[in-house]
Design a protein around this motif. Structure first.
Motif, mmCIF file in Angstrom:
data_model
loop_
_atom_site.group_PDB
_atom_site.id
_atom_site.type_symbol
_atom_site.label_atom_id
_atom_site.label_comp_id
_atom_site.label_asym_id
_atom_site.label_seq_id
_atom_site.Cartn_x
_atom_site.Cartn_y
_atom_site.Cartn_z
ATOM 1 N N MET A 168 -2.813 -42.656 53.565
ATOM 2 C CA MET A 168 -1.498 -43.272 53.755
ATOM 3 C C MET A 168 -0.563 -42.322 54.495
ATOM 4 S SD MET A 168 -0.301 -45.512 50.459
ATOM 5 C CE MET A 168 -0.189 -44.101 49.370
ATOM 6 N N SER A 169 -0.622 -41.049 54.152
ATOM 7 C CA SER A 169 0.284 -40.075 54.755
ATOM 8 C C SER A 169 0.092 -39.985 56.263
ATOM 9 C CB SER A 169 0.078 -38.696 54.116
ATOM 10 O OG SER A 169 0.379 -38.712 52.737
ATOM 11 N N PHE A 185 2.594 -36.823 51.836
ATOM 12 C CA PHE A 185 2.999 -35.537 52.378
ATOM 13 C C PHE A 185 3.480 -35.707 53.827
ATOM 14 C CE2 PHE A 185 -1.750 -35.633 52.678
ATOM 15 C CZ PHE A 185 -1.890 -35.662 54.061
ATOM 16 N N PRO A 186 4.308 -34.786 54.320
ATOM 17 C CA PRO A 186 4.838 -34.920 55.684
ATOM 18 C C PRO A 186 3.724 -34.850 56.732
ATOM 19 C CG PRO A 186 6.065 -33.297 54.411
ATOM 20 C CD PRO A 186 4.838 -33.614 53.617
ATOM 21 N N VAL A 187 3.894 -35.605 57.785
ATOM 22 C CA VAL A 187 2.946 -35.626 58.906
ATOM 23 C C VAL A 187 3.736 -35.699 60.205
ATOM 24 C CG1 VAL A 187 1.148 -36.984 60.067
ATOM 25 C CG2 VAL A 187 1.081 -36.701 57.587
ATOM 26 N N GLU A 188 3.306 -34.945 61.190
ATOM 27 C CA GLU A 188 3.900 -35.045 62.525
ATOM 28 C C GLU A 188 3.312 -36.276 63.211
ATOM 29 O OE1 GLU A 188 6.202 -33.292 63.900
ATOM 30 O OE2 GLU A 188 6.291 -31.338 62.915
ATOM 31 N N VAL A 189 4.174 -37.155 63.700
ATOM 32 C CA VAL A 189 3.734 -38.398 64.345
ATOM 33 C C VAL A 189 4.164 -38.392 65.800
ATOM 34 C CG1 VAL A 189 3.864 -40.915 64.315
ATOM 35 C CG2 VAL A 189 3.889 -39.645 62.160
ATOM 36 N N VAL A 190 3.216 -38.625 66.698
ATOM 37 C CA VAL A 190 3.512 -38.661 68.132
ATOM 38 C C VAL A 190 3.250 -40.066 68.673
ATOM 39 C CG1 VAL A 190 3.000 -36.213 68.433
ATOM 40 C CG2 VAL A 190 1.183 -37.884 68.755
ATOM 41 N N PRO A 191 3.826 -40.414 69.829
ATOM 42 C CA PRO A 191 3.678 -41.773 70.369
ATOM 43 C C PRO A 191 2.226 -42.115 70.706
ATOM 44 C CG PRO A 191 5.484 -40.616 71.444
ATOM 45 C CD PRO A 191 4.742 -39.591 70.644
ATOM 46 N N TYR A 192 1.947 -43.405 70.632
ATOM 47 C CA TYR A 192 0.628 -43.929 70.991
ATOM 48 C C TYR A 192 0.801 -44.830 72.213
ATOM 49 C CZ TYR A 192 -3.827 -46.466 70.451
ATOM 50 O OH TYR A 192 -5.069 -47.016 70.655
ATOM 51 N N PRO A 193 0.100 -44.549 73.312
ATOM 52 C CA PRO A 193 0.312 -45.299 74.559
ATOM 53 C C PRO A 193 -0.410 -46.644 74.563
ATOM 54 C CG PRO A 193 -1.347 -43.632 74.922
ATOM 55 C CD PRO A 193 -0.890 -43.470 73.492
ATOM 56 N N VAL A 194 0.156 -47.603 73.849
ATOM 57 C CA VAL A 194 -0.463 -48.931 73.752
ATOM 58 C C VAL A 194 -0.600 -49.532 75.151
ATOM 59 C CG1 VAL A 194 -0.277 -51.216 72.734
ATOM 60 C CG2 VAL A 194 0.667 -49.228 71.530
ATOM 61 N N THR A 195 -1.786 -50.055 75.442
ATOM 62 C CA THR A 195 -2.004 -50.635 76.763
ATOM 63 C C THR A 195 -2.808 -51.932 76.652
ATOM 64 O OG1 THR A 195 -2.689 -50.143 79.034
ATOM 65 C CG2 THR A 195 -4.146 -49.378 77.281
ATOM 66 N N TRP A 196 -2.910 -52.612 77.782
ATOM 67 C CA TRP A 196 -3.592 -53.908 77.855
ATOM 68 C C TRP A 196 -4.054 -54.108 79.287
ATOM 69 C CZ3 TRP A 196 1.405 -52.995 76.245
ATOM 70 C CH2 TRP A 196 2.410 -53.182 77.197
ATOM 71 N N ASP A 197 -4.698 -55.229 79.559
ATOM 72 C CA ASP A 197 -5.203 -55.483 80.911
ATOM 73 C C ASP A 197 -4.053 -55.501 81.916
ATOM 74 O OD1 ASP A 197 -7.597 -55.745 79.638
ATOM 75 O OD2 ASP A 197 -7.834 -57.896 79.970
ATOM 76 N N ASP A 198 -4.260 -54.820 83.045
ATOM 77 C CA ASP A 198 -3.289 -54.815 84.150
ATOM 78 C C ASP A 198 -1.929 -54.274 83.719
ATOM 79 O OD1 ASP A 198 -5.214 -56.067 85.845
ATOM 80 O OD2 ASP A 198 -4.703 -58.004 84.959
ATOM 81 N N ASP A 199 -1.919 -53.267 82.864
ATOM 82 C CA ASP A 199 -0.683 -52.636 82.412
ATOM 83 C C ASP A 199 -0.227 -51.617 83.459
ATOM 84 O OD1 ASP A 199 1.370 -51.347 81.135
ATOM 85 O OD2 ASP A 199 0.125 -50.428 79.577
ATOM 86 N N PRO A 200 0.886 -51.860 84.153
ATOM 87 C CA PRO A 200 1.301 -50.943 85.222
ATOM 88 C C PRO A 200 1.923 -49.650 84.706
ATOM 89 C CG PRO A 200 2.907 -52.690 84.977
ATOM 90 C CD PRO A 200 1.775 -53.022 84.051
ATOM 91 N N GLU A 201 2.272 -49.596 83.423
ATOM 92 C CA GLU A 201 2.972 -48.434 82.872
ATOM 93 C C GLU A 201 2.056 -47.507 82.080
ATOM 94 O OE1 GLU A 201 6.141 -47.892 83.549
ATOM 95 O OE2 GLU A 201 6.227 -49.733 84.730
ATOM 96 N N VAL A 202 0.754 -47.748 82.089
ATOM 97 C CA VAL A 202 -0.117 -47.033 81.180
ATOM 98 C C VAL A 202 -0.088 -45.521 81.426
ATOM 99 C CG1 VAL A 202 -2.139 -47.480 82.658
ATOM 100 C CG2 VAL A 202 -2.443 -46.875 80.229
ATOM 101 N N GLU A 203 -0.110 -45.086 82.665
ATOM 102 C CA GLU A 203 -0.151 -43.653 82.933
ATOM 103 C C GLU A 203 1.142 -42.973 82.483
ATOM 104 O OE1 GLU A 203 -1.232 -42.837 86.947
ATOM 105 O OE2 GLU A 203 -3.213 -43.764 86.766
#
Length: 448
Positions: A168-169, A185-203
């Protein structure tokens, strides 16, 4: 009909009637991930065969979510059923601290044969949550056994890793564990680059996520016990996908930071991404791989945590305090191992490997038509998994409940994850059955 008393039920030798089962359920059972205040009564399942579940009224439902993603080969697979029956006649359970047995040894060897690098030590547990919990504890103690106090974990936004305290943590950002915030307990969380077909912003999304990871690793230099991620697909957060190159970039940073990489392949393992394991498909070499769900083909609960030899060796010493003092009563249960061996043999067969490709190809032929419907967005496919987003009111909302009821009325077992619809069928599904599922989905979506 009045509810039967406990004694009356115990006195029955015959199979209980439909309404008796529901009465007992209503009185005694607490269902998971369910708000009993608004949920309709559950269906009473009486049997299953292949892709189909049959209820007490004789209605059939096509199980295109593989009953929470566990039934790789469909329901009541005769090969696995026979393997479990044969094993039950020989040895049903033995304490694994003092014994080993052939099914456990063979299953461990069979699984690691498909994993990259020197991932060749297998720790048995009960389910996906405990497989992750084991990896987290191993990572922490690995550093402790070497005289290093590393207690920082790094996870990714939206990640779900199970329901034990540690899992869960590291999955705290998925949004469903708020009731137990004070247990984590504390956890460092960083962004996840969610993508899909023909996503122009993925990079651009990947670069932002990697920059955030760089900052976390630099800030906690020498303190990070492990980085954990679901490779290629975040399952419970809505089949949110990322690219293999993002995973390779994560691994490079983990190696540079001289810490450990945990892959949660509880959902993605055993062919779901089109390859046996997502780590192999992505070309990365983690320090831990956590496995469950499809491991036994849906027959019995079991989890595996697979790690590298050098990590195992850090626990080998005359001092009992350096041992990994963790275990479960049913660790390496022989029945579960027999089911796992039979399921793995089915999965390795050429016809099953071809079926994985055929399912993906059929998804790719049908998803574009649905994706053109108004309100549909972010269409995506990875191996045997197809998903897309709708406009709705989120997880547990009224629109999601109505959608589920609509699909059930049409004989399709779908469990929408909020605004996300997905297909994750058993590998035994035929082209005709899968086309029928897509036909129903297209028909329902077209009327939204």
């Amino acid at each position: 009909m009045s509810n039967p008393s406990h004694d009356e039920v115990l006195a029955h030798d015959e199979v209980l009637a439909h309404d008796e089962v529901l009465a007992l359920d209503a009185r005694h059972v607490w269902h998971p991930f369910t708000q009993a205040g608004v949920a309709p009564p559950p269906l009473v399942a009486t049997g299953g065969k292949g892709v189909t579940i049959t209820d007490a009224d004789g209605r059939d439902y096509m199980d295109v979510c593989s009953s929470w993603w566990v039934n790789l080969h469909g329901h009541a697979n005769p090969v696995i059923a026979q393997a479990v029956a044969d094993q039950a006649a020989r040895l049903e359970q033995v304490i694994f601290a003092d014994f080993t047995h052939e099914p456990a040894a063979r299953l461990a060897a069979g699984v690691v044969r498909h994993l990259p690098g020197d991932l060749d030590r297998v720790f048995f547990s009960d389910d996906g949550s405990t497989a992750v919990e084991v990896a987290l504890k191993m990572a922490r103690q690995f550093w402790t056994n070497q005289g290093q106090d590393r207690r920082v974990y790094v996870g990714f936004h939206g990640g779900y890793h199970g329901d034990t305290a540690g899992s869960m943590s590291v999955g705290r950002s998925c949004g469903i564990f708020n009731a137990w915030e004070n247990m984590m307990f504390p956890v460092e969380v960083v962004p996840y680059p969610v993508t899909w077909d023909d996503d122009p912003e993925v990079e651009a999304k990947e670069q932002r996520a990697l920059l955030a990871l760089d900052e976390v690793l630099e800030k906690n230099a020498g303190k990070v016990a492990a980085v954990i991620i679901e490779p290629l697909i975040q399952g419970a957060s809505g089949m949110r996908m990322c690219r293999p190159q993002f995973l390779r970039a994560i691994e490079a940073r983990v190696r540079e930071a001289k810490t450990l990489l945990i892959l949660d392949e509880v959902m993605t393992g055993f062919g779901r991404t089109g390859n046996m394991f997502a780590c192999a498909k992505s070309g990365i070499h983690p320090d831990f791989v956590c496995l469950s769900k499809g491991l036994t083909g849906g027959f019995l609960p079991m989890g595996l945590t697979v790690t590298r030899e050098y990590i195992y060796e850090a626990f080998v010493a005359p001092d009992i305090a350096k041992a990994f003092l963790h275990g479960h009563s049913y660790t390496a249960n022989p029945l579960g191992c027999a089911a796992g061996l039979a399921s793995l043999a089915l999965l390795e067969a050429p016809e099953c490997q071809q079926r994985l490709k055929d399912i993906e190809a059929l998804h790719r032929s049908r998803l574009p038509g649905v994706a053109r419907r108004p309100g549909v967005s972010k269409a995506r496919i990875c191996g045997t998994i197809a998903a897309f987003d709708l406009k709705g009111d989120g997880y547990g909302g009224e629109s999601s409940r109505r959608l589920k009821e609509t699909f059930m009325a049409k004989g399709l077992l779908m469990r929408p994850m909020g605004d996300v619809l997905y297909l994750l069928p058993p590998y035994c599904i035929t082209d005709m059955e899968l086309h029928r599922a897509w036909d129903i989905i297209d028909s329902v979506v077209s009327k939204l």
